[in-house]
Design an enzyme around this catalytic site. Structure first.
Site, PDB file in Angstrom:
ATOM      1  N   ARG A   1       7.698  21.126  12.186  1.00  0.00           N
ATOM      2  CA  ARG A   1       8.738  20.662  11.255  1.00  0.00           C
ATOM      3  C   ARG A   1       9.551  19.484  11.798  1.00  0.00           C
ATOM      4  O   ARG A   1      10.649  19.209  11.332  1.00  0.00           O
ATOM      5  CB  ARG A   1       9.684  21.804  10.861  1.00  0.00           C
ATOM      6  CG  ARG A   1       8.996  22.950  10.140  1.00  0.00           C
ATOM      7  CD  ARG A   1      10.017  23.911   9.551  1.00  0.00           C
ATOM      8  NE  ARG A   1       9.365  24.963   8.803  1.00  0.00           N
ATOM      9  CZ  ARG A   1       9.055  26.157   9.324  1.00  0.00           C
ATOM     10  NH1 ARG A   1       9.318  26.404  10.590  1.00  0.00           N
ATOM     11  NH2 ARG A   1       8.473  27.065   8.572  1.00  0.00           N
TER      12      ARG A   1
ATOM     13  N   LYS B   1      10.036   4.697   8.560  1.00  0.00           N
ATOM     14  CA  LYS B   1       9.074   4.955   7.492  1.00  0.00           C
ATOM     15  C   LYS B   1       7.710   5.212   8.130  1.00  0.00           C
ATOM     16  O   LYS B   1       7.120   4.314   8.731  1.00  0.00           O
ATOM     17  CB  LYS B   1       9.006   3.771   6.527  1.00  0.00           C
ATOM     18  CG  LYS B   1      10.228   3.654   5.632  1.00  0.00           C
ATOM     19  CD  LYS B   1      10.218   2.362   4.837  1.00  0.00           C
ATOM     20  CE  LYS B   1       9.178   2.364   3.760  1.00  0.00           C
ATOM     21  NZ  LYS B   1       9.291   1.168   2.883  1.00  0.00           N
TER      22      LYS B   1
ATOM     23  N   GLU C   1       5.467 -11.264   8.139  1.00  0.00           N
ATOM     24  CA  GLU C   1       6.634 -10.387   8.006  1.00  0.00           C
ATOM     25  C   GLU C   1       7.884 -11.077   8.546  1.00  0.00           C
ATOM     26  O   GLU C   1       8.993 -10.845   8.053  1.00  0.00           O
ATOM     27  CB  GLU C   1       6.397  -9.064   8.736  1.00  0.00           C
ATOM     28  CG  GLU C   1       5.322  -8.183   8.126  1.00  0.00           C
ATOM     29  CD  GLU C   1       5.789  -7.423   6.885  1.00  0.00           C
ATOM     30  OE1 GLU C   1       6.928  -7.661   6.420  1.00  0.00           O
ATOM     31  OE2 GLU C   1       5.002  -6.607   6.375  1.00  0.00           O
TER      32      GLU C   1
ATOM     33  N   LYS D   1      16.435  -6.278   9.941  1.00  0.00           N
ATOM     34  CA  LYS D   1      15.947  -4.995   9.435  1.00  0.00           C
ATOM     35  C   LYS D   1      16.897  -3.859   9.804  1.00  0.00           C
ATOM     36  O   LYS D   1      17.146  -2.963   8.987  1.00  0.00           O
ATOM     37  CB  LYS D   1      14.543  -4.696   9.961  1.00  0.00           C
ATOM     38  CG  LYS D   1      13.993  -3.405   9.364  1.00  0.00           C
ATOM     39  CD  LYS D   1      12.497  -3.267   9.438  1.00  0.00           C
ATOM     40  CE  LYS D   1      12.043  -2.057   8.638  1.00  0.00           C
ATOM     41  NZ  LYS D   1      10.586  -1.852   8.689  1.00  0.00           N
TER      42      LYS D   1
ATOM     43  N   GLU E   1      15.745   3.880   1.264  1.00  0.00           N
ATOM     44  CA  GLU E   1      15.259   2.940   0.266  1.00  0.00           C
ATOM     45  C   GLU E   1      15.650   3.337  -1.155  1.00  0.00           C
ATOM     46  O   GLU E   1      14.828   3.401  -2.073  1.00  0.00           O
ATOM     47  CB  GLU E   1      13.738   2.785   0.364  1.00  0.00           C
ATOM     48  CG  GLU E   1      13.230   1.481  -0.239  1.00  0.00           C
ATOM     49  CD  GLU E   1      11.759   1.222   0.020  1.00  0.00           C
ATOM     50  OE1 GLU E   1      11.047   0.962  -0.950  1.00  0.00           O
ATOM     51  OE2 GLU E   1      11.340   1.286   1.190  1.00  0.00           O
TER      52      GLU E   1
ATOM     53  N   ARG F   1      17.302  -1.547   0.738  1.00  0.00           N
ATOM     54  CA  ARG F   1      16.126  -1.600   1.614  1.00  0.00           C
ATOM     55  C   ARG F   1      14.871  -2.062   0.877  1.00  0.00           C
ATOM     56  O   ARG F   1      13.918  -2.543   1.498  1.00  0.00           O
ATOM     57  CB  ARG F   1      15.887  -0.230   2.257  1.00  0.00           C
ATOM     58  CG  ARG F   1      14.770  -0.243   3.299  1.00  0.00           C
ATOM     59  CD  ARG F   1      14.752   0.995   4.146  1.00  0.00           C
ATOM     60  NE  ARG F   1      13.616   0.986   5.053  1.00  0.00           N
ATOM     61  CZ  ARG F   1      13.419   1.872   6.025  1.00  0.00           C
ATOM     62  NH1 ARG F   1      14.308   2.827   6.217  1.00  0.00           N
ATOM     63  NH2 ARG F   1      12.368   1.805   6.794  1.00  0.00           N
TER      64      ARG F   1
ATOM     65  N   ASN G   1      10.456  -5.147   0.841  1.00  0.00           N
ATOM     66  CA  ASN G   1       9.127  -5.044   0.234  1.00  0.00           C
ATOM     67  C   ASN G   1       8.681  -6.332  -0.440  1.00  0.00           C
ATOM     68  O   ASN G   1       7.731  -6.326  -1.235  1.00  0.00           O
ATOM     69  CB  ASN G   1       9.110  -3.906  -0.800  1.00  0.00           C
ATOM     70  CG  ASN G   1       9.245  -2.547  -0.153  1.00  0.00           C
ATOM     71  OD1 ASN G   1       8.634  -2.274   0.872  1.00  0.00           O
ATOM     72  ND2 ASN G   1      10.074  -1.694  -0.735  1.00  0.00           N
TER      73      ASN G   1
ATOM     74  N   HIS H   1       4.997  -7.042  -1.060  1.00  0.00           N
ATOM     75  CA  HIS H   1       4.209  -5.877  -0.692  1.00  0.00           C
ATOM     76  C   HIS H   1       3.492  -5.227  -1.876  1.00  0.00           C
ATOM     77  O   HIS H   1       2.413  -4.658  -1.711  1.00  0.00           O
ATOM     78  CB  HIS H   1       5.088  -4.840   0.009  1.00  0.00           C
ATOM     79  CG  HIS H   1       5.401  -5.176   1.425  1.00  0.00           C
ATOM     80  ND1 HIS H   1       6.098  -6.316   1.787  1.00  0.00           N
ATOM     81  CD2 HIS H   1       5.117  -4.540   2.597  1.00  0.00           C
ATOM     82  CE1 HIS H   1       6.229  -6.347   3.105  1.00  0.00           C
ATOM     83  NE2 HIS H   1       5.633  -5.285   3.610  1.00  0.00           N
TER      84      HIS H   1
ATOM     85  N   HIS I   1      -0.236  -4.729  -1.282  1.00  0.00           N
ATOM     86  CA  HIS I   1      -0.885  -3.423  -1.135  1.00  0.00           C
ATOM     87  C   HIS I   1      -2.095  -3.302  -2.057  1.00  0.00           C
ATOM     88  O   HIS I   1      -3.108  -2.694  -1.697  1.00  0.00           O
ATOM     89  CB  HIS I   1       0.116  -2.306  -1.428  1.00  0.00           C
ATOM     90  CG  HIS I   1       1.114  -2.103  -0.338  1.00  0.00           C
ATOM     91  ND1 HIS I   1       2.219  -1.290  -0.474  1.00  0.00           N
ATOM     92  CD2 HIS I   1       1.184  -2.606   0.921  1.00  0.00           C
ATOM     93  CE1 HIS I   1       2.921  -1.309   0.644  1.00  0.00           C
ATOM     94  NE2 HIS I   1       2.306  -2.098   1.503  1.00  0.00           N
TER      95      HIS I   1
ATOM     96  N   HIS J   1      -2.730  -6.686   6.940  1.00  0.00           N
ATOM     97  CA  HIS J   1      -1.541  -6.364   6.149  1.00  0.00           C
ATOM     98  C   HIS J   1      -0.655  -7.588   5.941  1.00  0.00           C
ATOM     99  O   HIS J   1      -0.238  -7.887   4.815  1.00  0.00           O
ATOM    100  CB  HIS J   1      -0.739  -5.250   6.833  1.00  0.00           C
ATOM    101  CG  HIS J   1       0.563  -4.959   6.158  1.00  0.00           C
ATOM    102  ND1 HIS J   1       0.646  -4.386   4.906  1.00  0.00           N
ATOM    103  CD2 HIS J   1       1.844  -5.179   6.562  1.00  0.00           C
ATOM    104  CE1 HIS J   1       1.921  -4.267   4.562  1.00  0.00           C
ATOM    105  NE2 HIS J   1       2.662  -4.734   5.538  1.00  0.00           N
TER     106      HIS J   1
END
Length: 366
Positions: free
Chosen positions: A124, A146, A188, A230, A240, A244, A248, A251, A255, A268
């Site tokens: 956990r 993330k 990035e 960041k 997010e 935040r 993206n 992205h 993606h 990427h």
């Protein structure tokens, strides 16, 4: 020879430091001992990175009394999946990790994302530390918590928010980085200038040659500034729910391109750069960008040697892939668009026709 720079991601009890210095791997064990009293570490890496830096990190840990088990996963975005995650979880069980134990991610974004998710799931949730070795992971994926794996229907669909205890960035690891991978990371870096800091964008323009040549001073500058921006954004919006989302930029388009390329045709950062170009064309159509600002963005990518020529995927297929993205809210795409250089706008009122037009402009104009 190199100066230690330090930042903090301010999240209350979950706050953590980011250390940036050339040659920092040798001190990684000392830094870890500041935040952990455990005896057991599971070092997650891939064979390529481990052959270069694994033993150095392992020795740094063992000098501080850590017992280190090693889990290696294959190298490549296509391996950021459920099967590989469960293999690493099996190795965590075999190593008899405890709630006080720690996962150490040594590698690029794929290793960091998968190892972070393993840490979030095991018993956990146990601690983990990021030691990113690619530019993309140093300026982006290692910071912010993330963690995720991909699903056949979309990228990063299975994940969690799980903050690391520490991020250790040794930019000398970039000396062994493939040139294509380095340029992918620069995409990035450019993102931060476009949506947040025009002064940083100006710096990238004026120091493009030094950045391409990986001069130490420029490397330290772009990594520090990217992590600073960041960190500030994450501190204001950890999960997010608002701000935040600006990180993206490009992205959602990107993606979809990665997925259509089976996570192997494009890196990427390349996909993000191409997506940012499409977002910029869309912003120009909506009068958020001037023609001159659009040209500055395109020129910076070119000056840094970042590939921005789109593959010949069919625009409707790209659009359909975008609909599986995490940024879809109530069946509407929410896109980050540049608003001038150094600012942004979040837009949900974009039609299918507008998106297809932006894709075609990006494909045909470069």
């Amino acid at each position: 020879m190199y100066s230690l720079r330090e930042l903090e991601v301010s999240l209350g009890e979950r706050s953590y430091p980011i250390y940036i210095e050339g040659g920092l791997l040798k001190s990684s064990g000392i830094l870890l001992r500041q935040v952990s009293r455990t005896d057991k570490i599971l070092l997650v890496s891939n064979p390529t990175v481990f052959a270069l830096y694994g033993r150095k990190v392992q020795e740094a840990m063992e000098k501080q009394g850590f017992s280190v088990s090693v889990a290696l996963m294959p190298d490549g975005e296509q391996y950021k999946n459920q099967e590989e995650a469960f293999k690493v979880l099996d190795q965590a069980v075999e190593a008899q990790l405890e709630r006080s134990s720690l996962v150490l991610a040594l590698g690029g974004g794929v290793v960091g994302d998968l190892a972070g998710l393993v840490a979030a799931l095991y018993q956990r949730g146990i601690d983990y530390v990021q030691i990113p070795t690619t530019l993309l992971s140093q300026v982006d994926s290692s910071v912010g918590g993330k963690v995720a794996i991909n699903h056949p229907q979309g990228k990063n669909l299975i994940g969690a928010f799980h903050q690391p205890r520490m991020v250790i960035i040794d930019y000398l690891t970039l000396a062994t980085l493939d040139k294509r991978e380095y340029k992918s990371g620069l995409a990035e870096v450019v993102k931060y200038g476009i949506i947040h800091d025009i002064n940083f964008f100006d710096y990238l323009e004026s120091h493009a040659e030094a950045i391409k040549a990986q001069e130490a001073g420029s490397l330290e500058k772009i990594i520090y500034e990217s992590c600073r921006i960041k960190s500030e954004v994450v501190a204001k919006d950890e999960r997010e729910t608002g701000l935040r989302a600006i990180l993206n930029l490009g992205h959602t388009f990107g993606h979809s391109l990665e997925k259509l390329g089976n996570y192997s045709r494009l890196r990427h950062g390349e996909a993000v750069a191409m997506g940012t170009i499409a977002a910029s064309f869309l912003a120009r159509e909506k009068n958020y960008l001037t023609v001159d600002e659009l040209e500055r963005i395109i020129k910076l990518y070119r000056c840094l040697g970042i590939p921005i020529r789109w593959p010949d995927f069919e625009p409707p297929a790209i659009y359909e892939g975008m609909l599986n993205d995490k940024k879809v809210i109530n069946h509407k795409l929410r896109l980050v668009l540049p608003r001038g250089i150094g600012n942004f706008v979040l837009s949900e009122d974009i039609s299918r026709e507008e998106l297809l037009a932006a894709i075609r402009q990006a494909q045909n104009s470069l």
